[in-house]
Design a protein around this motif. Structure first.
Motif, PDB file in Angstrom:
ATOM      1  N   GLN A 122       0.841  -1.195   0.000  1.00 23.17           N
ATOM      2  CA  GLN A 122       0.000   0.000   0.000  1.00 23.17           C
ATOM      3  C   GLN A 122       0.882   1.254   0.000  1.00 23.17           C
ATOM      4  O   GLN A 122       0.574   2.247  -0.659  1.00 23.17           O
ATOM      5  CB  GLN A 122      -0.902  -0.010   1.235  1.00 23.17           C
ATOM      6  N   GLU A 123       2.002   1.198   0.745  1.00 24.17           N
ATOM      7  CA  GLU A 123       2.910   2.363   0.773  1.00 24.17           C
ATOM      8  C   GLU A 123       3.517   2.620  -0.605  1.00 24.17           C
ATOM      9  O   GLU A 123       3.689   3.771  -1.008  1.00 24.17           O
ATOM     10  CB  GLU A 123       4.036   2.153   1.801  1.00 24.17           C
ATOM     11  N   ASP A 124       3.862   1.536  -1.330  1.00 27.13           N
ATOM     12  CA  ASP A 124       4.390   1.697  -2.693  1.00 27.13           C
ATOM     13  C   ASP A 124       3.341   2.374  -3.580  1.00 27.13           C
ATOM     14  O   ASP A 124       3.659   3.266  -4.368  1.00 27.13           O
ATOM     15  CB  ASP A 124       4.754   0.332  -3.299  1.00 27.13           C
ATOM     16  N   GLN A 125       2.090   1.916  -3.459  1.00 26.55           N
ATOM     17  CA  GLN A 125       1.021   2.506  -4.267  1.00 26.55           C
ATOM     18  C   GLN A 125       0.808   3.972  -3.922  1.00 26.55           C
ATOM     19  O   GLN A 125       0.619   4.810  -4.810  1.00 26.55           O
ATOM     20  CB  GLN A 125      -0.288   1.717  -4.050  1.00 26.55           C
ATOM     21  N   MET A 126       0.891   4.282  -2.624  1.00 28.65           N
ATOM     22  CA  MET A 126       0.734   5.682  -2.196  1.00 28.65           C
ATOM     23  C   MET A 126       1.841   6.551  -2.772  1.00 28.65           C
ATOM     24  O   MET A 126       1.609   7.678  -3.189  1.00 28.65           O
ATOM     25  CB  MET A 126       0.720   5.771  -0.668  1.00 28.65           C
ATOM     26  N   MET A 127       3.070   6.007  -2.788  1.00 29.06           N
ATOM     27  CA  MET A 127       4.196   6.773  -3.332  1.00 29.06           C
ATOM     28  C   MET A 127       3.983   7.061  -4.816  1.00 29.06           C
ATOM     29  O   MET A 127       4.183   8.187  -5.281  1.00 29.06           O
ATOM     30  CB  MET A 127       5.512   6.016  -3.104  1.00 29.06           C
ATOM     31  N   THR A 128       3.537   6.056  -5.572  1.00 24.39           N
ATOM     32  CA  THR A 128       3.279   6.255  -7.002  1.00 24.39           C
ATOM     33  C   THR A 128       2.192   7.309  -7.215  1.00 24.39           C
ATOM     34  O   THR A 128       2.324   8.193  -8.069  1.00 24.39           O
ATOM     35  CB  THR A 128       2.842   4.931  -7.662  1.00 24.39           C
ATOM     36  N   GLU A 129       1.137   7.216  -6.412  1.00 27.73           N
ATOM     37  CA  GLU A 129       0.051   8.209  -6.525  1.00 27.73           C
ATOM     38  C   GLU A 129       0.558   9.602  -6.183  1.00 27.73           C
ATOM     39  O   GLU A 129       0.178  10.587  -6.816  1.00 27.73           O
ATOM     40  CB  GLU A 129      -1.112   7.817  -5.597  1.00 27.73           C
ATOM     41  N   TYR A 130       1.415   9.674  -5.177  1.00 27.31           N
ATOM     42  CA  TYR A 130       2.001  10.954  -4.765  1.00 27.31           C
ATOM     43  C   TYR A 130       2.817  11.553  -5.912  1.00 27.31           C
ATOM     44  O   TYR A 130       2.698  12.739  -6.224  1.00 27.31           O
ATOM     45  CB  TYR A 130       2.888  10.718  -3.534  1.00 27.31           C
ATOM     46  N   LEU A 131       3.653  10.729  -6.542  1.00 26.04           N
ATOM     47  CA  LEU A 131       4.498  11.214  -7.644  1.00 26.04           C
ATOM     48  C   LEU A 131       3.634  11.713  -8.803  1.00 26.04           C
ATOM     49  O   LEU A 131       3.930  12.748  -9.414  1.00 26.04           O
ATOM     50  CB  LEU A 131       5.441  10.107  -8.121  1.00 26.04           C
ATOM     51  N   ARG A 132       2.564  10.986  -9.071  1.00 24.73           N
ATOM     52  CA  ARG A 132       1.653  11.432 -10.146  1.00 24.73           C
ATOM     53  C   ARG A 132       0.953  12.731  -9.770  1.00 24.73           C
ATOM     54  O   ARG A 132       0.802  13.622 -10.596  1.00 24.73           O
ATOM     55  CB  ARG A 132       0.608  10.347 -10.423  1.00 24.73           C
ATOM     56  N   HIS A 133       0.533  12.821  -8.522  1.00 21.15           N
ATOM     57  CA  HIS A 133      -0.190  14.008  -8.055  1.00 21.15           C
ATOM     58  C   HIS A 133       0.657  15.264  -8.231  1.00 21.15           C
ATOM     59  O   HIS A 133       0.164  16.316  -8.630  1.00 21.15           O
ATOM     60  CB  HIS A 133      -0.591  13.830  -6.588  1.00 21.15           C
ATOM     61  N   TYR A 134       1.955  15.138  -7.928  1.00 15.84           N
ATOM     62  CA  TYR A 134       2.860  16.291  -8.043  1.00 15.84           C
ATOM     63  C   TYR A 134       3.537  16.367  -9.408  1.00 15.84           C
ATOM     64  O   TYR A 134       4.449  17.155  -9.618  1.00 15.84           O
ATOM     65  CB  TYR A 134       3.894  16.277  -6.917  1.00 15.84           C
ATOM     66  N   ASN A 135       3.082  15.499 -10.319  1.00 14.40           N
ATOM     67  CA  ASN A 135       3.588  15.538 -11.693  1.00 14.40           C
ATOM     68  C   ASN A 135       5.105  15.366 -11.749  1.00 14.40           C
ATOM     69  O   ASN A 135       5.806  16.050 -12.511  1.00 14.40           O
ATOM     70  CB  ASN A 135       3.175  16.870 -12.357  1.00 14.40           C
ATOM     71  N   LEU A 136       5.618  14.450 -10.934  1.00 12.93           N
ATOM     72  CA  LEU A 136       7.060  14.174 -10.909  1.00 12.93           C
ATOM     73  C   LEU A 136       7.338  12.960 -11.791  1.00 12.93           C
ATOM     74  O   LEU A 136       6.765  11.890 -11.570  1.00 12.93           O
ATOM     75  CB  LEU A 136       7.522  13.883  -9.467  1.00 12.93           C
ATOM     76  N   PRO A 137       8.197  13.091 -12.798  1.00 17.14           N
ATOM     77  CA  PRO A 137       8.505  11.938 -13.647  1.00 17.14           C
ATOM     78  C   PRO A 137       9.217  10.855 -12.840  1.00 17.14           C
ATOM     79  O   PRO A 137      10.064  11.163 -12.005  1.00 17.14           O
ATOM     80  CB  PRO A 137       9.413  12.517 -14.736  1.00 17.14           C
ATOM     81  N   PHE A 138       8.847   9.605 -13.080  1.00 15.69           N
ATOM     82  CA  PHE A 138       9.467   8.523 -12.297  1.00 15.69           C
ATOM     83  C   PHE A 138       9.584   7.257 -13.130  1.00 15.69           C
ATOM     84  O   PHE A 138       8.916   7.092 -14.154  1.00 15.69           O
ATOM     85  CB  PHE A 138       8.659   8.249 -11.014  1.00 15.69           C
ATOM     86  N   THR A 139      10.472   6.383 -12.676  1.00 15.72           N
ATOM     87  CA  THR A 139      10.652   5.056 -13.267  1.00 15.72           C
ATOM     88  C   THR A 139      10.575   4.044 -12.136  1.00 15.72           C
ATOM     89  O   THR A 139      11.194   4.239 -11.085  1.00 15.72           O
ATOM     90  CB  THR A 139      12.035   4.948 -13.958  1.00 15.72           C
ATOM     91  N   VAL A 140       9.820   2.970 -12.346  1.00 16.87           N
ATOM     92  CA  VAL A 140       9.760   1.887 -11.355  1.00 16.87           C
ATOM     93  C   VAL A 140      10.936   0.944 -11.615  1.00 16.87           C
ATOM     94  O   VAL A 140      11.148   0.491 -12.741  1.00 16.87           O
ATOM     95  CB  VAL A 140       8.427   1.117 -11.451  1.00 16.87           C
ATOM     96  N   VAL A 141      11.727   0.684 -10.570  1.00 21.07           N
ATOM     97  CA  VAL A 141      12.869  -0.233 -10.670  1.00 21.07           C
ATOM     98  C   VAL A 141      12.572  -1.442  -9.779  1.00 21.07           C
ATOM     99  O   VAL A 141      12.432  -1.295  -8.553  1.00 21.07           O
ATOM    100  CB  VAL A 141      14.186   0.456 -10.236  1.00 21.07           C
ATOM    101  N   ALA A 142      12.445  -2.614 -10.381  1.00 19.24           N
ATOM    102  CA  ALA A 142      12.185  -3.847  -9.627  1.00 19.24           C
ATOM    103  C   ALA A 142      13.524  -4.467  -9.243  1.00 19.24           C
ATOM    104  O   ALA A 142      14.238  -5.011 -10.088  1.00 19.24           O
ATOM    105  CB  ALA A 142      11.357  -4.807 -10.470  1.00 19.24           C
ATOM    106  N   THR A 143      13.893  -4.341  -7.976  1.00 20.36           N
ATOM    107  CA  THR A 143      15.219  -4.762  -7.493  1.00 20.36           C
ATOM    108  C   THR A 143      15.249  -6.249  -7.145  1.00 20.36           C
ATOM    109  O   THR A 143      14.218  -6.915  -7.112  1.00 20.36           O
ATOM    110  CB  THR A 143      15.612  -3.955  -6.238  1.00 20.36           C
TER     111      THR A 143
END
Length: 214
Positions: A122-143
């Motif tokens: 849920q925290e990962d999903q919240m972070m993604t939503e947060y990045l979208r909300h603030y229009n911050l470009p991001f890449t998901v890295v599966a470690t």
């Protein structure tokens, strides 16, 4: 292709304020505690002693800045989702992450790290939503890609995509142990650091007569 020849730790901050070298592009790393942020930084920089790694989650309690090639910073944000930390401490980390993401004028991109072996939390999903909300470009890295077979990775990536509402080609698989995904990550960083090129004026526009003021 970019190669990382120089790397150094610059500073740790509890809140965003002036620091040496500020003004260079920044790429932030966000993710749960123990997702492998420090290991990624060390393997990417070819410097095993650059970022302190710990088997104990929740060790990154400040925003840490690492200068690479004297050209840009990797910014290691406090790990989120560490349940055993006191609530007050978790709230302080969240405020630090938010303060940095909202306040940095030099932030170009965020690498959101998730463990390929587990469905995003849920925290990962919240972070993604947060990045979208603030229009911050991001890449998901599966470690930790080395921990799974190719077939297992093939099953994990669609689950990550569904949970975070991203496309499969937007997810980079990565291993700090065996170098899986290093080329793609280098290419992504290089892409992020490219100066924005102003579009050239088309020929037909150049030959347009100028408007008279009369």
């Amino acid at each position: 292709r970019m190669t990382i020849k120089k790397s150094k730790f610059v500073t740790s901050l509890a809140e965003l304020k002036p620091f040496p070298g500020q003004g260079l592009p920044e790429i932030a790393l966000a993710g749960k505690s123990n997702v492998g942020k420090s290991s990624l930084i060390n393997s990417f920089a070819h410097n095993s002693k650059l970022a302190r790694t710990s088997s104990e989650p929740g060790k990154t309690r400040l925003v840490n800045f690492y200068l690479l090639n004297e050209e840009f910073f990797f910014v290691d944000l406090p790990g989120y989702g560490f349940a055993r930390a006191p609530r007050q401490e978790r709230e302080r980390w969240a405020a630090m992450i938010e303060g940095y993401l909202e306040g940095s004028k030099n932030l170009r991109h965020v690498l959101q790290l998730v463990d390929i072996r587990h469905a995003p939390t849920q925290e990962d999903q919240m972070m993604t939503e947060y990045l979208r909300h603030y229009n911050l470009p991001f890449t998901v890295v599966a470690t930790k890609a080395d921990k799974l077979s190719k077939a297992q990775r093939g099953r994990s990536i669609p689950a990550i995509c569904r949970a975070l509402a991203v496309q499969p080609w937007e997810v980079l698989t990565y291993s700090s142990e065996d170098g899986t995904g290093m080329d793609r990550l280098l290419a992504r960083v290089e892409e992020v650091l490219q100066p924005e090129v102003e579009p050239e004026m088309p020929e037909w526009a150049e030959n347009m007569p100028e408007d008279d003021d009369e």
